[in-house]
Enzyme design. Sequence first.
Site, PDB file in Angstrom:
ATOM      1  N   GLY A 178       9.363  70.801  44.172  1.00  0.00           N
ATOM      2  CA  GLY A 178       8.879  71.961  44.928  1.00  0.00           C
ATOM      3  C   GLY A 178       7.386  71.966  45.199  1.00  0.00           C
ATOM      4  O   GLY A 178       6.782  73.034  45.351  1.00  0.00           O
ATOM      5  N   THR A 179       6.790  70.772  45.340  1.00  0.00           N
ATOM      6  CA  THR A 179       5.353  70.773  45.651  1.00  0.00           C
ATOM      7  C   THR A 179       5.102  71.265  47.080  1.00  0.00           C
ATOM      8  O   THR A 179       4.053  71.844  47.358  1.00  0.00           O
ATOM      9  CB  THR A 179       4.708  69.378  45.456  1.00  0.00           C
ATOM     10  OG1 THR A 179       5.276  68.466  46.381  1.00  0.00           O
ATOM     11  CG2 THR A 179       4.885  68.882  44.032  1.00  0.00           C
ATOM     12  N   ASN A 180       6.054  71.047  47.963  1.00  0.00           N
ATOM     13  CA  ASN A 180       5.894  71.595  49.323  1.00  0.00           C
ATOM     14  C   ASN A 180       6.016  73.115  49.299  1.00  0.00           C
ATOM     15  O   ASN A 180       5.310  73.807  50.033  1.00  0.00           O
ATOM     16  CB  ASN A 180       6.909  70.975  50.279  1.00  0.00           C
ATOM     17  CG  ASN A 180       6.448  69.630  50.789  1.00  0.00           C
ATOM     18  OD1 ASN A 180       5.445  69.542  51.494  1.00  0.00           O
ATOM     19  ND2 ASN A 180       7.148  68.576  50.407  1.00  0.00           N
ATOM     20  N   MET A 204      17.944  68.503  49.300  1.00  0.00           N
ATOM     21  CA  MET A 204      18.700  67.247  49.396  1.00  0.00           C
ATOM     22  C   MET A 204      20.196  67.500  49.595  1.00  0.00           C
ATOM     23  O   MET A 204      21.025  66.946  48.884  1.00  0.00           O
ATOM     24  CB  MET A 204      18.470  66.409  48.133  1.00  0.00           C
ATOM     25  CG  MET A 204      17.025  66.101  47.859  1.00  0.00           C
ATOM     26  SD  MET A 204      16.232  65.227  49.228  1.00  0.00           S
ATOM     27  CE  MET A 204      14.599  64.958  48.545  1.00  0.00           C
ATOM     28  N   ILE A 230      23.034  68.097  52.883  1.00  0.00           N
ATOM     29  CA  ILE A 230      23.173  68.117  54.345  1.00  0.00           C
ATOM     30  C   ILE A 230      23.926  69.389  54.747  1.00  0.00           C
ATOM     31  O   ILE A 230      24.995  69.682  54.208  1.00  0.00           O
ATOM     32  CB  ILE A 230      23.963  66.875  54.835  1.00  0.00           C
ATOM     33  CG1 ILE A 230      23.313  65.579  54.343  1.00  0.00           C
ATOM     34  CG2 ILE A 230      24.116  66.892  56.360  1.00  0.00           C
ATOM     35  CD1 ILE A 230      22.032  65.176  55.025  1.00  0.00           C
ATOM     36  N   LEU A 231      23.357  70.129  55.676  1.00  0.00           N
ATOM     37  CA  LEU A 231      23.997  71.371  56.134  1.00  0.00           C
ATOM     38  C   LEU A 231      24.975  71.052  57.265  1.00  0.00           C
ATOM     39  O   LEU A 231      24.707  70.179  58.096  1.00  0.00           O
ATOM     40  CB  LEU A 231      22.924  72.349  56.610  1.00  0.00           C
ATOM     41  CG  LEU A 231      21.950  72.808  55.514  1.00  0.00           C
ATOM     42  CD1 LEU A 231      20.743  73.513  56.125  1.00  0.00           C
ATOM     43  CD2 LEU A 231      22.647  73.708  54.502  1.00  0.00           C
ATOM     44  N   ASN A 282      12.538  71.331  58.854  1.00  0.00           N
ATOM     45  CA  ASN A 282      12.640  70.409  57.718  1.00  0.00           C
ATOM     46  C   ASN A 282      11.380  69.562  57.655  1.00  0.00           C
ATOM     47  O   ASN A 282      10.800  69.223  58.684  1.00  0.00           O
ATOM     48  CB  ASN A 282      13.860  69.499  57.923  1.00  0.00           C
ATOM     49  CG  ASN A 282      14.012  68.461  56.822  1.00  0.00           C
ATOM     50  OD1 ASN A 282      13.968  68.797  55.631  1.00  0.00           O
ATOM     51  ND2 ASN A 282      14.175  67.204  57.197  1.00  0.00           N
ATOM     52  N   HIS A 308      10.109  65.854  56.519  1.00  0.00           N
ATOM     53  CA  HIS A 308      10.628  64.518  56.197  1.00  0.00           C
ATOM     54  C   HIS A 308       9.441  63.592  55.921  1.00  0.00           C
ATOM     55  O   HIS A 308       8.464  63.588  56.681  1.00  0.00           O
ATOM     56  CB  HIS A 308      11.469  63.989  57.368  1.00  0.00           C
ATOM     57  CG  HIS A 308      12.041  62.647  57.063  1.00  0.00           C
ATOM     58  ND1 HIS A 308      13.137  62.484  56.239  1.00  0.00           N
ATOM     59  CD2 HIS A 308      11.645  61.411  57.423  1.00  0.00           C
ATOM     60  CE1 HIS A 308      13.388  61.192  56.116  1.00  0.00           C
ATOM     61  NE2 HIS A 308      12.496  60.518  56.824  1.00  0.00           N
TER      62      HIS A 308
END
Length: 204
Positions: free
Chosen positions: A13-15, A92, A94-95, A109, A111
């Site tokens: 969770g650094t983002n 991580m 996929i929706l 998102n 990436h």
Amino acid sequence: MLTKIAVLVSGNGTNLQALIDAEKNGKLENCQLALVIANNPNAYALKRAAEHNIMHFVISRKAYKTSLKYEEAMQNLLLEYKIDLIVLAGFMSILSPQFIQMFPNRIINIHPSLIPSFCGNGYYGIKVHQAVLKYGVQITGATVHYVNEIIDGGKIILQKSVMVQPLDTPESLQKRVLEEAEWVILPKAVTLVAQELKKEKQDD
Ligand code: GAR
């Protein structure tokens, strides 16, 4: 009107932290980090959310009989908290196209490469940086994009490049891409998209 943001996470969770710091420093204009959802109960990102008094929940695929039920649980939370914008920040999972179509142009998102390189099925987390080093490219970076039915295929919002160094390992490269690119462009992209959403609302 504040743009209410949900951040979906799976790990460190650094983002998410970059978004929290930006909000604190007044750099997420007219946005509110309203909700964090983790699909992994051990995600350190949950601690970051708790520390900053952001509502946070675990919705784990394993707790549901089907993917549909798992996504329904997420959808219910997003609707309950009246979320305007969903940010996948190291999420991580996929929706499904059905889920994505429920929130058109409202899911973005981050990436860890310069799309369209090193992206798509199987390219996530450290695997991206391993592939970058294996190929031998000298420039990599990060991309924030809209999410559509194609993995990493939605419209690009922001990109930032990072030089690969001769002695880089996947881990050292991952760290630099996070520090030099991801934490920089994610808060900026969120602000840009929030401005777009606000304009759309005003035009309605
Ligand atoms: C980040 O590098 C992010 O770009 C990547 O996972 C890491 C999560 O770090 N996401 C993907 O690979 C998605 N395809 P964080 O949990 O510290 O933000």
